[in-house]
Design an enzyme around this catalytic site. Sequence first.
Site, PDB file in Angstrom:
ATOM      1  N   CYS A  76       0.874  -1.172   0.000  1.00 26.40           N
ATOM      2  CA  CYS A  76       0.000   0.000   0.000  1.00 26.40           C
ATOM      3  C   CYS A  76       0.907   1.218   0.000  1.00 26.40           C
ATOM      4  O   CYS A  76       1.843   1.287  -0.797  1.00 26.40           O
ATOM      5  CB  CYS A  76      -0.978  -0.030   1.171  1.00 26.40           C
ATOM      6  SG  CYS A  76      -0.197  -0.211   2.792  1.00 26.40           S
ATOM      7  N   ARG A  97      -2.162  -1.237   5.235  1.00 22.63           N
ATOM      8  CA  ARG A  97      -3.292  -1.869   4.550  1.00 22.63           C
ATOM      9  C   ARG A  97      -2.887  -3.219   3.965  1.00 22.63           C
ATOM     10  O   ARG A  97      -3.672  -4.176   3.965  1.00 22.63           O
ATOM     11  CB  ARG A  97      -3.819  -0.940   3.446  1.00 22.63           C
ATOM     12  CG  ARG A  97      -4.573   0.268   3.981  1.00 22.63           C
ATOM     13  CD  ARG A  97      -4.869   1.284   2.892  1.00 22.63           C
ATOM     14  NE  ARG A  97      -3.724   2.143   2.623  1.00 22.63           N
ATOM     15  CZ  ARG A  97      -3.701   3.089   1.682  1.00 22.63           C
ATOM     16  NH1 ARG A  97      -4.762   3.269   0.907  1.00 22.63           N
ATOM     17  NH2 ARG A  97      -2.634   3.837   1.517  1.00 22.63           N
TER      18      ARG A  97
END
Length: 293
Positions: free
Chosen positions: A252, A257
């Site tokens: 990410c 994430r």
Amino acid sequence: MVLVLSMVSVLTGCSSTEPSGTDSQKTANEKGYAHPESIVTAQELKEMIDNDEVVAVDFRDAKLPGGYIPGAVKIARKDIATEKNGVPGMIADKEQIEKVLGNAGIKNDDTVVIYDDKNELWAARLWWVMKVYGHEDVRLLDGGLDAWKAAGYDTEASAKEAEAAEYKAKEANKDLIADLELIKKSYDNENLLVLDTRSEKEWNDGHIPGAAWIEWTNALKEDGTFKSAEELKNIYEGKGVTADKEAIMPHCKSAVRSAHTFFVLTQLLGYDNVKNYDGSWLEYSKSGEKIVK
């Protein structure tokens, strides 16, 4: 709701009573996960706390007041990160992690359950860090703090004052980490797959050549709990993210994430070929490597 979750992902990196049988109460076995031991429901965590069988870890923003699950200890996000080669937010070294976990009163043989208030986004990062350094029994709370509140359980104004313990981490498991050199090898190797977990806007602004794109929020139901194994399999296999790849490398902006997606692929679907790209876009965008738009 998807839009709201997407906004959360870009930035990062009132409880209500739910009727019986909702997704937040379905166990990992009921959802068909490959490693059901890696995730617990709010009800299961409550029982573990009542039986003194767990160390609950609050991994929310350090500035947030109140909202602690009873008995939970606090770990700050900044304490598990460091800067390496000009890239901030990288995984801290072994000695730092030993200090952080020890100060939180965590011992090597403890069962640890981590939660946050961002659909387990940040909790998954700490989970990944602990796995890199060899902690055996560390789990996530499905649905995070929202699921705890929805189940009708109380929270406390402050975290537990932990009694420091001695914690001995293992050497970092490099099999769980991707670096820039491995990312570069993926350009002309179809068995090495880069998986972009950022928002659609971030993806459109520029991405790694040959990467697949599945935003991290696609793994979640509207209540913030994880989708079933069958639903997840359809999502990831539909984009070519399959268990037969030599390596799948989610990323990410700063590998938060992507740590969430790492958890989904390894624990819920049972993939054993996943490496979180710790440098992520912060490193790649400054590397001089090609960016596709």
